[in-house]
Write an enzyme that holds these catalytic residues in place. Structure first.
Site, PDB file in Angstrom:
ATOM      1  N   ASP A 194     -13.101  76.737 -39.458  1.00  0.00           N
ATOM      2  CA  ASP A 194     -12.340  75.771 -40.247  1.00  0.00           C
ATOM      3  C   ASP A 194     -11.758  76.534 -41.432  1.00  0.00           C
ATOM      4  O   ASP A 194     -11.834  77.770 -41.485  1.00  0.00           O
ATOM      5  CB  ASP A 194     -13.219  74.576 -40.652  1.00  0.00           C
ATOM      6  N   HIS A 195     -11.207  75.806 -42.388  1.00  0.00           N
ATOM      7  CA  HIS A 195     -10.565  76.434 -43.537  1.00  0.00           C
ATOM      8  C   HIS A 195     -11.540  77.262 -44.385  1.00  0.00           C
ATOM      9  O   HIS A 195     -11.134  78.235 -45.002  1.00  0.00           O
ATOM     10  CB  HIS A 195      -9.868  75.372 -44.406  1.00  0.00           C
ATOM     11  N   CYS A 255     -17.605  78.444 -40.816  1.00  0.00           N
ATOM     12  CA  CYS A 255     -17.113  77.450 -41.763  1.00  0.00           C
ATOM     13  C   CYS A 255     -17.585  77.890 -43.146  1.00  0.00           C
ATOM     14  O   CYS A 255     -18.087  79.002 -43.302  1.00  0.00           O
ATOM     15  CB  CYS A 255     -17.568  76.036 -41.398  1.00  0.00           C
ATOM     16  N   THR A 299     -20.174  77.098 -45.062  1.00  0.00           N
ATOM     17  CA  THR A 299     -21.603  77.413 -45.129  1.00  0.00           C
ATOM     18  C   THR A 299     -22.191  77.835 -43.788  1.00  0.00           C
ATOM     19  O   THR A 299     -23.267  78.423 -43.745  1.00  0.00           O
ATOM     20  CB  THR A 299     -22.411  76.200 -45.623  1.00  0.00           C
ATOM     21  N   GLY A 357     -22.417  73.002 -41.117  1.00  0.00           N
ATOM     22  CA  GLY A 357     -21.725  71.950 -40.373  1.00  0.00           C
ATOM     23  C   GLY A 357     -21.382  72.380 -38.960  1.00  0.00           C
ATOM     24  O   GLY A 357     -21.564  71.616 -38.000  1.00  0.00           O
ATOM     25  N   HIS A 384     -35.094  85.931 -29.097  1.00  0.00           N
ATOM     26  CA  HIS A 384     -36.156  84.931 -28.927  1.00  0.00           C
ATOM     27  C   HIS A 384     -35.667  83.570 -28.466  1.00  0.00           C
ATOM     28  O   HIS A 384     -36.424  82.839 -27.830  1.00  0.00           O
ATOM     29  CB  HIS A 384     -36.926  84.756 -30.233  1.00  0.00           C
ATOM     30  N   ASN A 385     -34.447  83.191 -28.820  1.00  0.00           N
ATOM     31  CA  ASN A 385     -33.958  81.841 -28.531  1.00  0.00           C
ATOM     32  C   ASN A 385     -32.804  81.817 -27.540  1.00  0.00           C
ATOM     33  O   ASN A 385     -32.330  80.751 -27.180  1.00  0.00           O
ATOM     34  CB  ASN A 385     -33.515  81.146 -29.829  1.00  0.00           C
ATOM     35  N   ARG A 398     -18.252  81.368 -47.109  1.00  0.00           N
ATOM     36  CA  ARG A 398     -18.356  81.395 -48.573  1.00  0.00           C
ATOM     37  C   ARG A 398     -19.594  82.141 -49.064  1.00  0.00           C
ATOM     38  O   ARG A 398     -19.707  82.418 -50.257  1.00  0.00           O
ATOM     39  CB  ARG A 398     -18.373  79.970 -49.126  1.00  0.00           C
ATOM     40  N   ARG A 409     -42.515  85.070 -22.908  1.00  0.00           N
ATOM     41  CA  ARG A 409     -42.975  83.854 -23.585  1.00  0.00           C
ATOM     42  C   ARG A 409     -41.821  83.094 -24.222  1.00  0.00           C
ATOM     43  O   ARG A 409     -41.885  81.879 -24.384  1.00  0.00           O
ATOM     44  CB  ARG A 409     -44.046  84.181 -24.617  1.00  0.00           C
ATOM     45  N   HIS A 410     -40.744  83.802 -24.557  1.00  0.00           N
ATOM     46  CA  HIS A 410     -39.589  83.153 -25.166  1.00  0.00           C
ATOM     47  C   HIS A 410     -38.852  82.270 -24.156  1.00  0.00           C
ATOM     48  O   HIS A 410     -38.288  81.247 -24.530  1.00  0.00           O
ATOM     49  CB  HIS A 410     -38.640  84.194 -25.765  1.00  0.00           C
ATOM     50  N   ARG A 415     -40.213  78.806 -24.102  1.00  0.00           N
ATOM     51  CA  ARG A 415     -39.802  78.012 -25.263  1.00  0.00           C
ATOM     52  C   ARG A 415     -38.349  77.565 -25.145  1.00  0.00           C
ATOM     53  O   ARG A 415     -38.024  76.433 -25.520  1.00  0.00           O
ATOM     54  CB  ARG A 415     -40.045  78.815 -26.530  1.00  0.00           C
TER      55      ARG A 415
END
Length: 150
Positions: free
Chosen positions: A8-9, A65, A67, A70, A98-99, A109, A132-133, A136
């Site tokens: 985004d902006h 974005c 932060t 969002g 792991h994920n 920013r 093990r991951h 999960r």
């Protein structure tokens, strides 16, 4: 491998720097915008990037974005997406290892251009460890499917 990229902006300049960086590294990138620095609703961009992964057009995604929060929330509403906000290269590597995250989000920013490139490199160079991951990740996907039993 095709990488989906969107912003985004609040992430416009970072997205362009990441695009150039990935292309210099030899990656194929599909740019989902924005293409000029104007205010947009980040869920629109997150949906486009994540739907390209969902339908197999792209394999991984990067969202930027202001932060990163969002974008990551919006991305995680899309079936099959595991998106993590990555403020450091260490977290970016671990989210893949792991994920098995298929999308990362960055905060334009709060992340320098150089740190953003390092975070992207760390994510792209990491490999899912399985073991093990995998159990999960399967549990996360069962939660999404409504079939999880604790």
């Amino acid at each position: 491998m095709i990488i989906a990229l969107g912003c985004d902006h609040g992430g416009f300049e970072h997205k362009n720097a990441i695009l150039k960086h990935l292309e210099e590294k030899g990656f194929t990138v599909k740019d989902f915008g924005i293409y000029e620095n104007v205010s947009v609703d980040y869920p629109d961009i997150a949906a486009k990037v994540c739907e390209s992964i969902q339908n197999g057009e792209c394999q991984l995604g990067i969202l930027v974005c202001g932060t990163g929060i969002g974008m990551s929330i919006a991305a995680n509403k899309i079936k099959g997406i595991r998106c993590a906000l990555c403020p450091s290269k260490e977290i970016a590597a671990l989210t893949k290892q792991h994920n098995n995250a298929n999308v990362i989000a960055l905060g334009g920013r709060f992340t320098s251009f150089e740190d953003a490139k390092d975070i992207v490199d760390s994510y792209m160079n990491a490999t899912f460890e399985g073991g093990r991951h995998q159990r999960r990740v399967d549990q996360i996907m069962a939660i999404e499917a409504g079939t999880f039993e604790a």
